[in-house]
Design a protein around this motif. Sequence first.
Motif, PDB file in Angstrom:
ATOM      1  N   GLY A   1      36.851 -11.732  -3.368  1.00 54.33           N
ATOM      2  CA  GLY A   1      35.515 -11.142  -3.364  1.00 54.33           C
ATOM      3  C   GLY A   1      34.490 -11.920  -2.563  1.00 54.33           C
ATOM      4  O   GLY A   1      33.314 -11.577  -2.570  1.00 54.33           O
TER       5      GLY A   1
ATOM      6  N   TYR B   1      25.905  -9.773  12.390  1.00 54.95           N
ATOM      7  CA  TYR B   1      27.324 -10.111  12.202  1.00 54.95           C
ATOM      8  C   TYR B   1      27.678 -11.485  12.746  1.00 54.95           C
ATOM      9  O   TYR B   1      28.624 -12.123  12.308  1.00 54.95           O
TER      10      TYR B   1
ATOM     11  N   VAL C   1      39.106   1.436   5.347  1.00 56.39           N
ATOM     12  CA  VAL C   1      39.507   0.209   4.655  1.00 56.39           C
ATOM     13  C   VAL C   1      38.827   0.251   3.300  1.00 56.39           C
ATOM     14  O   VAL C   1      37.622   0.070   3.190  1.00 56.39           O
TER      15      VAL C   1
ATOM     16  N   GLN D   1      33.451  -7.892  -4.901  1.00 55.46           N
ATOM     17  CA  GLN D   1      33.466  -8.046  -3.446  1.00 55.46           C
ATOM     18  C   GLN D   1      32.058  -8.231  -2.911  1.00 55.46           C
ATOM     19  O   GLN D   1      31.189  -7.385  -3.104  1.00 55.46           O
ATOM     20  N   ARG D   2      31.855  -9.356  -2.230  1.00 50.14           N
ATOM     21  CA  ARG D   2      30.569  -9.574  -1.577  1.00 50.14           C
ATOM     22  C   ARG D   2      30.561  -8.927  -0.199  1.00 50.14           C
ATOM     23  O   ARG D   2      31.598  -8.762   0.429  1.00 50.14           O
ATOM     24  N   SER D   3      29.364  -8.574   0.269  1.00 44.76           N
ATOM     25  CA  SER D   3      29.227  -7.930   1.577  1.00 44.76           C
ATOM     26  C   SER D   3      27.736  -7.877   1.887  1.00 44.76           C
ATOM     27  O   SER D   3      26.909  -8.243   1.061  1.00 44.76           O
TER      28      SER D   3
ATOM     29  N   MET E   1      32.982  -3.508   7.442  1.00 44.67           N
ATOM     30  CA  MET E   1      33.061  -4.961   7.344  1.00 44.67           C
ATOM     31  C   MET E   1      34.400  -5.475   7.869  1.00 44.67           C
ATOM     32  O   MET E   1      34.469  -6.524   8.502  1.00 44.67           O
ATOM     33  N   TRP E   2      35.461  -4.718   7.646  1.00 40.38           N
ATOM     34  CA  TRP E   2      36.805  -5.243   7.882  1.00 40.38           C
ATOM     35  C   TRP E   2      37.574  -4.539   8.991  1.00 40.38           C
ATOM     36  O   TRP E   2      38.713  -4.878   9.259  1.00 40.38           O
TER      37      TRP E   2
ATOM     38  N   ASP F   1      37.951  -4.065  12.890  1.00 36.27           N
ATOM     39  CA  ASP F   1      37.544  -4.824  14.064  1.00 36.27           C
ATOM     40  C   ASP F   1      36.704  -6.015  13.579  1.00 36.27           C
ATOM     41  O   ASP F   1      36.990  -6.570  12.535  1.00 36.27           O
ATOM     42  N   ARG F   2      35.673  -6.425  14.336  1.00 40.97           N
ATOM     43  CA  ARG F   2      34.975  -7.600  13.809  1.00 40.97           C
ATOM     44  C   ARG F   2      33.882  -7.254  12.818  1.00 40.97           C
ATOM     45  O   ARG F   2      33.241  -8.133  12.268  1.00 40.97           O
ATOM     46  N   GLY F   3      33.680  -5.961  12.599  1.00 42.22           N
ATOM     47  CA  GLY F   3      32.777  -5.553  11.527  1.00 42.22           C
ATOM     48  C   GLY F   3      31.326  -5.882  11.809  1.00 42.22           C
ATOM     49  O   GLY F   3      30.698  -6.616  11.057  1.00 42.22           O
ATOM     50  N   GLU F   4      30.796  -5.317  12.888  1.00 40.01           N
ATOM     51  CA  GLU F   4      29.440  -5.716  13.259  1.00 40.01           C
ATOM     52  C   GLU F   4      28.381  -5.392  12.211  1.00 40.01           C
ATOM     53  O   GLU F   4      27.525  -6.216  11.953  1.00 40.01           O
ATOM     54  N   PRO F   5      28.405  -4.218  11.557  1.00 39.17           N
ATOM     55  CA  PRO F   5      27.396  -4.021  10.507  1.00 39.17           C
ATOM     56  C   PRO F   5      27.640  -4.927   9.290  1.00 39.17           C
ATOM     57  O   PRO F   5      26.710  -5.267   8.584  1.00 39.17           O
ATOM     58  N   GLN F   6      28.905  -5.301   9.061  1.00 39.64           N
ATOM     59  CA  GLN F   6      29.267  -6.162   7.915  1.00 39.64           C
ATOM     60  C   GLN F   6      28.842  -5.554   6.586  1.00 39.64           C
ATOM     61  O   GLN F   6      28.569  -6.278   5.635  1.00 39.64           O
TER      62      GLN F   6
END
Lengths: 631, 608
Positions: free
Chosen positions: A91, A140, B384, B395-397, B443-444, B446-451
Motif C-alpha cells: 500500500g 509525477y 490496473v 493503497q496510497r496514491s 498510477m501503474w 507506463d510511468r503513471g504521470e497523473p499518479q
Amino acid sequence: MKTTKLLSLIFIGLLTQQTFAQTKPRPLTEEDFYEIKTLPIPDNIKLEIGGVAPMPDGRLGVCTRRGEVWVIENPYQLNGTSPSYKLFASGLHEALGLAYRDGAFYCTQRGELTKLIDTDADGKADVYESVANWDLSGNYHEYSYGPVFDKAGDMYLTFNVAWVGYGEGKLAKWRGWLVKIKKDGTLEPIATGLRSPAGFTVNSNGDVLYGENQGDWVGSGRITHLEKGDFAGNAGGLWWTKEPDSPLKFTTVKDVPDTGEPMFEAAKKMKSLKLPAVWFPHALMGISTADMIEDETGGKFGPFQGQYFVYDQGQSKAMRMTLEKVNGKYQGACYPFREGFQSGTLRARWGNDGSMFVGQTSRGWGATGKDLFGLQRLVWNGRMPFEMKNVSARPDGFEIEFTMPINKESAENLKSYELKSFIYKYQHQYGSPIINQEDTPLRGVIVSEDRMKVRLVLDNIRQGYIHQVMASGILNDEGQPLLHDVSYYTLNEIPTGDLAKVPLRANQPAISPVKEIKSATKKEKIGASKDIIVNSKEVAVLLKKHACLACHAEGSKVIGPAYTDIAKRNYTNEQILALVYEPKPENWPEYATAMAPMSHVPKADVLKIAAWINSLDKKSKADLNKIENRD
Amino acid sequence: MLKKLLFLLSPLSGFAQTQIQLNDLNAFKNPSINWTIEGGVTGNFNGNALTLTTGKGVIVNTLRGAKYQATDDLYSVMEHGDIKMSLDFMMPKGSNSGLYLQSRYEIQILDSWLKKVPNDGDCGAIYHRWDESRGKGNEGYEGHAPRQNAVKAPGLWNHLEVDFKAPTFDASGKKLTNARFNKVVLNGVLIHENIELLGVTRGAVLQEVAKAPFRIQGDHGQVAFKNIVYEVFEPSNVTFSPATYEYYEGLTNGIPKQNTPTTTGTIAQPTAKLATIQSGFLIKFQGKFNVPEAGNYTFSSQWNGMGILLIDKDTTIKGWYLQHEEQKKSKQLLAGEHTYSISYMKDFSWRKNGLAVFMQKQRSEKQAITERTSLPDPEPTPLVEVKANDQPVLQRSFMMYGNKKKTHAISVGMPNGLSFSYDLNQGGFLHLWRGKFLDATQMWHDRGEPQTAEPMGTIITSNDKFPLAYLASAETLFPDSLTKNDLKYKGYKLEKRNSFSGEFMYPNFMYEYKGLKVNDITTPLDQFEGVNRNLKFEGEAGQLYALMAEGSDIIEVSTNRYSVDNQNYYVQVFPTENNKPIVRNNNGKKQLVMPLNGLKEISYHLIF
C-alpha cells in the motif's frame, strides 16, 4: 627492434588472417569473471524494484514501485534451491528506497519516510510509522529516494525536482535537495542543485556521493560529492534557499552563470557551484545514472576494494568508478564493468557473501534489458579479469594501474593508447553536446618495474576536462587485450609533484590515432549527401565508435527508436544531421528518454550514417497541393 | 473514472438539453392519483415510506391507489427515439419501480441495497424479457445484471444516466437495427455499455417502434424523481451512393509516379483498407450523398497522413494529421444531392493506415462516410485494478478531490465492498464508496504521470477535514485545514477487530493535534450498511468539538439520524447526557458538530 617485431606481427595478421585467428587466444568476456544469477519471481508478483535491503540473517527485503515490500527467503539459492517470497508490507506510494536496521525496514515513499515494524512477529508489518513526511505538488517527477544511513544513524534522502517542461523545485518544499532526516524525524536540508538523484551513497569516509541524470543544467551523467551548502548545478531547487534553515545563502536562478561554457568555468563565477567528481560521458558510458555502491567486500568481489560500482538504469549495466583526492577534493575515473542485466538496473546492495543484489525496473522509463522488472545477483567467480584497475592523475598525465602484469612491449608502444579530452556545456537546456574536444598527445610512457603500472605523460593536459584514457593495444602475458580498454578521468585538479622523466619525442605525427579523428573532422569533400555510397560495414564501425548503439538498433526499439523507424520519417540526410546535432525529443513523444546532442560526431560520419538509415526504407516526401482533386 | 464518464455523457456543446419542469404533471399523460408534485421527500434506510413536504420540483409516486394496476404507470407526453437522459430517484425500503425507455426497455429501479451479487432483476439491471412459451421457470431471458450493485440506501437520492439508441426500421416497418443501451451509469458507476436488446423487456407491449414516450412504473412501490433532463436525437437520413476510387502505388514527393492508377473501381464506402501497403500510396474517392433536409452539417475527419475532403468541390478539411487529431468543419447544406471527394495519401509506415470521415446533422448521430474498419482502433490501455480482499487492502496514491490533487491520500478497501479514501495530511475522509475497490491505471500503467488512483464504486464525497477542533464556542468556525504545526501525522497501526465472520486488520491512524493524541479507526458496520468511525483522544477535551458531517443541508430523519448534503448519505450519532449534537451554519454550509467535554472517545456511523 620492438617496433619491427610488432609490425611484422601485424603484417602476418593482415596477410594471413586465418593463421592469426587460430593463434589468438579466445577473447574473454565480462561473463568469464562476473556471473549474473537471476532470481525467479512468482508469476503473480510485479516486482518492480525500487529498493533492496539485504538482511543479516540471509533474507532479502525489496520494495517496489507498486508499493509492496517483499521479504525473500533463500535469495542466494544455495545448492540450487529456490527463493521464497513473503509480502511484508503493502500500500505504499511508489517506494523507491529501502533499508533494514535494528529489526525494522525504513522505506521512502513519494511523500513519506516510513518505518515498518512487525510487532507481533507474524512476518508482516503492522506499524507504518511516519518518521518524516514532506510536501508534494502532485507532479509525477517528484520522486523521493533513500534512506541511506550514516554512521550516526541519521538518514539521507534525495528529492527529484518536478518536470514541467523543465526541472522545477518550487512547487513543493525541498524538491531538488539532499536532506538529512535525524533520528527524531526532523529534516535538515543539506545541499541543492539535484535534478534526478536516483542513486546516492554514504561512503566509508562518511561522505555523500550522488549520481545525476542528464537533463536540464546537466550535460551528462555524473557523480558529485555533496557537502553542506553545495549547489550541484540544477537550478530547480534554489527557490528554497529563501528558507531560514537553508545552508545556502539566498540564491536565484539569475545568479547561475547560464552561459553554455563548461561547468568548471561557471564554477569560477559561482562559489557554491560544485563540480562533479566524475563525469560519466553520455552514451559513451551510461545514459541514466542510478545506484552506486562502494566495494567494502575485502576482495570477495574481486580486485576492486575501495572502488565504486555505478549502475545505469537505461542501459541495464554496471560501471566502475575510482576516486582519489587531489587538493582535498574527490575526482577520478569511470570504466565499463558489466552489461547484460534483464531490466532497468536501479538499485544495488551487497549481499552477505560479497555478491551484489541488483533490483530492476523499466516500466515507463525504458531500458536495454527487455524485462519489465527483475532481480539478479552479480557474483565474482574468483578469476582475475585483465582490467585497468585504477587510473589516477599525475602532474603531467596519468598513471594506469592494472590488475595483472602487462606485456612491456605492448605497453611501451604509443600506438596502444588513444587519448583525447572534452567537456560539456553548462546551460539550462536539456543535455549538451560534447564541446572543446582536443587531442592530448602522448609524449611518452614509463612501465613500472613490476609491469603493473604505466605512467602516461601527456603534452596537453587540460584542467577541468574529461580525459579519455584508452589502452586498446595493451596485452597481458597471455597475449590477451584488456577486458575493457577505456576509462574517462575527470581532471578537476592537477596534482603537484615530480614530473616524469621521459625523453621529449618531437614530431610524431603519425602515432596518435587521435589524428585520425581529427582528420575526419576536417571538411572532407563530400558531394550532395544523396550521392553517398552506403557502406554498411563502415557504418557499423561508426555506429559503435560514436556509441549510437547504446540507444539505437537497426530494427528494434531500445532506448530510442529503431533506425528503420527513423527511416520511415523521410528525413533528408541533412535533416538527420541537424537532428543528431540538435535532437527534438518532441518528435518522438512515446520515448521516455530524450536524446543528447551528438554534435561532437564529425559531420561526414553522421552523413554516412544518415545515408545508411535512409537506405533502410526509401521514401518520398509529400506535396500537399499536388494530390488535391478538384475534378 | 467518474469524471470521465460524466464527460462522455455530457451533451456536445450547442446541443440543447431539456429539463422537465416538475411544477405540475403536464409533461405526463393522464397520471393516476398515485403521482403528485411535491417540494421534497425524505426517507430512512429502514423506513417503508417516503415523507413528503409540499412544494414543487419532485414528482412522487405515493402508491395511494391499489397495487399492481398498470394504469398507474406514468407515460411522458414527449416521444423519443435516440435519447440521453439523466434523473435522480429515491425509494423507501423494499420499493420497486422502473424506467422504460420508449415504454419498452426497462432499467430496473429496486431497493437491492446491500445485495452483494446483483442479478437481472436488481437495481440498474436491464430487466429480462419474458416468454411464457419457454415453459415454467424459464420464462425470463436475455436480462442483464449491472456490472456491480451501485444503488444507494433507501431514502437517499440515486443518480441515473442513460444513453439509449432506438431501434430502426425500413419503410415497410421491418426492423433494421436493434435497440441498444450505449451506456448506463448509476451513481457514477458504469454498469452497462453497448448492450443490444433483441426485443422488449418484461411488462411492455411487444411491438417495437421508432418513437414512443418514456414510462415509469407506478404500481409496485413508492418512488420519487427529480432533475429529469434529456436530449433527443433524430435519425440522420443522409443516404450515400457507392463511391468510385483510383488507387496509386508509388509516389514521388506525394505525387503518383504513374499517371494511370494501379487500380480503379467502385466501392460501397470509402476505406483505407484499399491500400495493400503501409506507405507510398494515394487513394482518391468520389461519391454522392443525398440530404433530405437542409441544415447545418458538421464534417469531421480522423486520419493518419495527408487527407483532403472536398464537399461540393469546396475544400472542407485538409492537412497532415494523426488519427487522434480530429478535425471539424460545419457547412450549410441545401436539401438534395451533393458530392464529396476524399484524397488520402500516406508516405510513412510508423502509424497504421487510417481514414475516417463523418458527417453529423445537428441533434443527430454521426454518420460515417467511410467504412467502419477504415480507422484502426486506438491503443487500448489495460485496466490496473487493486482488488479488495478477505482482509482490508490499503493503497496510497495521489487522488483527485474535486479539482484538487491530494498527494498524501490512502484508500482502504474493506471486506464486503466498503471502501474509503483518506487524506493523511489532514486526517479527513475524502470519499467513501461501495463496490469495487480501486482503479490504479493512472498510477501503474507506463510511468503513471497523473499518479492518481480512482474509486471504482458508488461514492459519496466527504468534507476532507480533521474531525476534531478546539473551538472557543459552539458558534466558532471550524478550521478548513490544519498546518503541520497543529496536526502531526504519526502513521498507522493495523489493529485486529473482531466483526461478523472473523478477525480483520484495520488501520488505526495516529495524530497529534495541538498536544492531543488522537487515534482514528474506521470499520464496517455489521450489515455493511456503512462504516463506524471511532475517534479516541488523550489530553485536554474541554473545548474540543467533533465535526461529524458537513453539506448543503442536514435533515434529521429520525432520532439522532441525519441525512446529509442533499440526502447523499446518513450520519448516525450517539449523544450522551451532556454531549448533544448541534446542526449549525459554517461558512454557508450546514455542519453537524458535537462538544466532547468530558469524553475520551466518540463514534458515529456513515451509512450510504
